[in-house]
Design a protein around this motif. Structure first.
Motif, mmCIF file in Angstrom:
data_model
loop_
_atom_site.group_PDB
_atom_site.id
_atom_site.type_symbol
_atom_site.label_atom_id
_atom_site.label_comp_id
_atom_site.label_asym_id
_atom_site.label_seq_id
_atom_site.Cartn_x
_atom_site.Cartn_y
_atom_site.Cartn_z
ATOM 1 N N UNK A 12 -76.649 96.839 -28.362
ATOM 2 C CA UNK A 12 -77.416 97.286 -27.190
ATOM 3 C C UNK A 12 -76.475 97.692 -26.064
ATOM 4 N N UNK A 13 -75.440 96.898 -25.819
ATOM 5 C CA UNK A 13 -74.467 97.212 -24.760
ATOM 6 C C UNK A 13 -73.746 98.517 -25.084
ATOM 7 N N UNK A 14 -73.333 98.699 -26.327
ATOM 8 C CA UNK A 14 -72.666 99.938 -26.720
ATOM 9 C C UNK A 14 -73.611 101.133 -26.599
ATOM 10 N N UNK A 15 -74.882 100.951 -26.982
ATOM 11 C CA UNK A 15 -75.844 102.039 -26.861
ATOM 12 C C UNK A 15 -76.083 102.409 -25.399
ATOM 13 N N UNK A 16 -76.221 101.399 -24.548
ATOM 14 C CA UNK A 16 -76.405 101.655 -23.107
ATOM 15 C C UNK A 16 -75.163 102.357 -22.549
ATOM 16 N N UNK A 17 -73.968 101.925 -22.948
ATOM 17 C CA UNK A 17 -72.742 102.581 -22.491
ATOM 18 C C UNK A 17 -72.699 104.023 -22.960
ATOM 19 N N UNK A 18 -73.119 104.276 -24.196
ATOM 20 C CA UNK A 18 -73.175 105.645 -24.717
ATOM 21 C C UNK A 18 -74.151 106.484 -23.895
ATOM 22 N N UNK A 22 -73.225 109.718 -21.749
ATOM 23 C CA UNK A 22 -73.845 111.005 -22.032
ATOM 24 C C UNK A 22 -74.530 111.568 -20.794
ATOM 25 N N UNK A 23 -75.244 110.707 -20.069
ATOM 26 C CA UNK A 23 -75.922 111.146 -18.844
ATOM 27 C C UNK A 23 -74.898 111.606 -17.802
ATOM 28 N N UNK A 24 -73.791 110.888 -17.663
ATOM 29 C CA UNK A 24 -72.740 111.284 -16.710
ATOM 30 C C UNK A 24 -72.158 112.639 -17.110
ATOM 31 N N UNK A 25 -71.942 112.835 -18.398
ATOM 32 C CA UNK A 25 -71.425 114.123 -18.880
ATOM 33 C C UNK A 25 -72.414 115.245 -18.595
#
Length: 109
Positions: A12-18, A22-25
């Motif tokens: 979940x933490x890795x998915x949220x970080x992804x 992605x949103x920042x990009x």
């Protein structure tokens, strides 16, 4: 916390970080995107710069040719001046010789 919960929490933490990455990009790409108008303006500026460089090259070539012509003309003028000065010097010398000759003839008469 057992092993399964730890794995799920890590996923979940890795998915949220992804998702945040992605949103920042996407956000960064959205604000820094180059519009077609900007591209057209850059193309026009590039064409104008190319034309200005060609004009500059033509002006340099013209100036070099003109400088060569003027240098040649100056050399010819200097040669003509030197020849005229030599002729004047000889004419003065002849005039002086004639004056001395006339004075001698008048002195004898």
């Amino acid at each position: 916390m057992d092993r399964t919960q730890f794995i799920i929490m890590t996923a979940v933490i890795l998915f949220v970080a992804f998702c945040v990455g992605w949103f920042a990009h996407w956000l960064l790409h959205r604000f820094t995107r180059v519009s077609q108008a900007d591209m057209d303006q850059l193309e026009r500026m590039s064409q104008e710069l190319h034309e200005a460089e060609e004009t500059r090259d033509q002006a340099i070539t013209y100036l070099q040719q003109r400088e060569a012509e003027l240098t040649n003309q100056l050399a010819q003028t200097e040669a003509e001046l030197s020849a005229a000065m030599d002729g004047l010097r000889e004419a003065r010398q002849e005039a002086e010789e004639m004056r001395v000759y006339v004075e001698r003839l008048q002195g004898q008469a």
